[in-house]
Scaffold this motif. Structure first.
Motif, PDB file in Angstrom:
ATOM      1  N   UNK A 187     -49.155   8.274   0.057  1.00 50.99           N
ATOM      2  CA  UNK A 187     -48.194   7.402  -1.032  1.00 50.99           C
ATOM      3  C   UNK A 187     -47.909   6.275  -0.480  1.00 50.99           C
ATOM      4  N   UNK A 188     -48.393   5.571   1.188  1.00 41.21           N
ATOM      5  CA  UNK A 188     -47.354   4.437   1.329  1.00 41.21           C
ATOM      6  C   UNK A 188     -47.695   2.950   0.610  1.00 41.21           C
ATOM      7  N   UNK A 189     -49.379   3.129   0.520  1.00 42.37           N
ATOM      8  CA  UNK A 189     -49.967   1.896  -0.206  1.00 42.37           C
ATOM      9  C   UNK A 189     -49.083   1.511  -1.274  1.00 42.37           C
ATOM     10  N   UNK A 190     -48.322   1.689  -2.454  1.00 40.69           N
ATOM     11  CA  UNK A 190     -46.955   1.933  -3.704  1.00 40.69           C
ATOM     12  C   UNK A 190     -46.355   1.313  -2.958  1.00 40.69           C
ATOM     13  N   UNK A 191     -46.026   1.840  -2.315  1.00 38.18           N
ATOM     14  CA  UNK A 191     -44.207   1.376  -1.628  1.00 38.18           C
ATOM     15  C   UNK A 191     -44.589  -0.298  -1.907  1.00 38.18           C
ATOM     16  N   UNK A 192     -45.185  -0.582  -1.022  1.00 38.87           N
ATOM     17  CA  UNK A 192     -45.288  -2.617  -1.300  1.00 38.87           C
ATOM     18  C   UNK A 192     -45.740  -3.005  -2.733  1.00 38.87           C
ATOM     19  N   UNK A 193     -46.221  -1.990  -3.661  1.00 35.86           N
ATOM     20  CA  UNK A 193     -45.951  -2.517  -4.950  1.00 35.86           C
ATOM     21  C   UNK A 193     -45.025  -2.130  -5.234  1.00 35.86           C
ATOM     22  N   UNK A 194     -43.759  -1.713  -5.131  1.00 41.52           N
ATOM     23  CA  UNK A 194     -42.362  -1.240  -5.723  1.00 41.52           C
ATOM     24  C   UNK A 194     -42.111  -2.427  -5.407  1.00 41.52           C
ATOM     25  N   UNK A 195     -41.989  -2.879  -4.689  1.00 37.30           N
ATOM     26  CA  UNK A 195     -40.996  -4.340  -4.105  1.00 37.30           C
ATOM     27  C   UNK A 195     -42.103  -5.103  -4.663  1.00 37.30           C
TER      28      UNK A 195
END
Length: 418
Positions: free
Chosen positions: A62-70
């Motif tokens: 699920x780490x890919x979406x952490x960049x999208x959150x930023x």
């Protein structure tokens, strides 16, 4: 003396544990699904691409979406012409203690990590909803530029374990847009309208109801289920009990008819006809139902569990593929999954390991009326007559010919008698 010393040591240990134990907070509303439910379909409760809240935070897939959150937070600040997220951080810091109490399971995040999570997750959700209203549109948006991501995001945001307290979202929305909570409820429900699960038009929630909403899944449940204060009273003397499957009911003379322009729970029975709204069954139907059911199972046992009761009723009606075929013929269900066996297995497993209050079962009156119909032999005889002799023009002609022949034979016998 040694035995007494051991007892004293245990006593001290227990007393220390009791002193540290503050009790279970009443605010708990975000749980982890218990193993009995999870093992029936583990994937139904696991996020595919997005972690919201602490339970799935940090998982590698699920780490890919952490960049999208930023990215979404940055675009929010640019849109609002702000250079710092400080005022949002301070607001989340004030809500930290209250928000922690909403999680039933231990949360091993530091204060800074928990505040960071609330800010990034909450702002992501709000910006995502606003993009559908053209308020925060971005032609280069990574999510809306990829059709498959929107599908999985919708599913991830309704997962029982994947939630933020609703008051966190309301606070952030007020800081970002400065509008009333009703506006956020509107854009949230507009986003979930794409779930296409035939729940009908959302019920309008007043301000007091909005303040009681626990999280997004709870909002979806409250807005689509009937008003819990409007109940059909159970008639006296009715004992809860299941009914026969659809194919057996049809043999007893029960007809099935699709209810037009109604929500999923508007099921009625009258004069031998069971009216049920259409349900389109697709890949996301099972996780959609499972998470709503989990929410009901962990909620107040005195409330009506509409989703659970609906699935129980469908489980009664569907025993095998013949029942699925019958309900498809009468447009009660639209099967987009493939074979009838898949639909049959889905409904037969949805209600495993669930607990319901028999006295509060939403369809008790209907079940009683159907059972009463099936107990009357005349109804079964008439159904058999229609099925065997009136199901086609040729069968009807044959029956009438046989009947006329019988009458003529009797007449001839009477006149031929001395």
């Amino acid at each position: 003396m040694e035995s007494a010393s051991i007892v004293e040591h245990v006593s001290i240990s227990i007393d220390e544990k009791l002193a540290r134990h503050s009790g279970l907070p009443r605010e708990r509303c975000i749980f982890k699904v218990h193993e009995k439910l999870r093992k029936l379909n583990p994937d139904a409760y696991e996020p595919a691409i997005l972690a919201i809240g602490p339970y799935h935070r940090g998982k590698i897939n699920l780490q890919g979406m952490e960049e999208v959150k930023l990215q979404y937070l940055k675009s929010l600040l640019v849109r609002k012409e702000e250079t710092s997220a400080e005022r949002y951080v301070l607001a989340m810091r004030e809500l930290e203690e209250k928000a922690r109490k909403c999680y039933a399971e231990p949360v091993g995040l530091t204060s800074d990590e928990f505040v960071d999570m609330m800010l990034l997750d909450g702002c992501f959700i709000i910006e995502l909803f606003l993009k559908l209203t053209d308020v925060a549109i971005d032609e280069n948006d990574r999510i809306f530029g990829t059709c498959w991501m929107g599908y999985f995001l919708l599913l991830d945001l309704i997962l029982f374990e994947n939630q933020l307290p609703f008051f966190v979202l309301l606070k952030l929305y007020a800081l970002i847009e400065g509008t009333k909570p009703e506006e956020f409820v509107y854009i949230a429900l507009n986003f979930f309208a794409f779930s296409n699960q035939n729940l009908g038009k959302p019920r309008i929630l007043d301000m007091s109801s909005i303040q009681e909403v626990q999280h997004l899944l709870d909002l979806l449940h409250r807005s689509r289920c009937p008003d819990p204060f409007v109940r059909t009273e159970k008639r006296k003397g009715i004992k809860w009990g299941r009914i026969q499957c659809a194919s057996q009911l049809e043999k007893a003379g029960i007809k099935f008819k699709k209810t037009e322009d109604s929500n999923l729970f508007d099921i009625t029975y009258s004069n031998g006809t069971l009216k049920i709204p259409n349900l389109t069954i697709e890949e996301k139907t099972e996780p959609f139902f499972r998470n709503l059911i989990a929410h009901e199972q962990y909620g107040d046992s005195t409330n009506l569990h509409y989703i659970t009761h609906y699935c129980f009723l469908m489980d009664y009606l569907i025993d095998d593929q013949e029942d699925v075929s019958l309900l498809q013929r009468d447009e009660i269900i639209t099967n987009c999954l493939g074979g009838d066996e898949v639909v049959c297995n889905m409904f037969n497993k949805l209600c495993h390991n669930l607990i319901i209050n028999d006295d509060l079962f939403s369809y008790n009156n209907i079940l009683d009326d159907v059972r009463t119909h099936c107990r009357k032999r005349r109804n079964i005889w008439m159904a058999t007559l229609r099925r065997d002799y009136f199901n086609s023009p040729w069968a009807l002609i044959s029956f009438l010919a046989a009947f006329v022949l019988l009458v003529l034979t009797i007449t001839q016998t009477v006149f031929a008698a001395p």
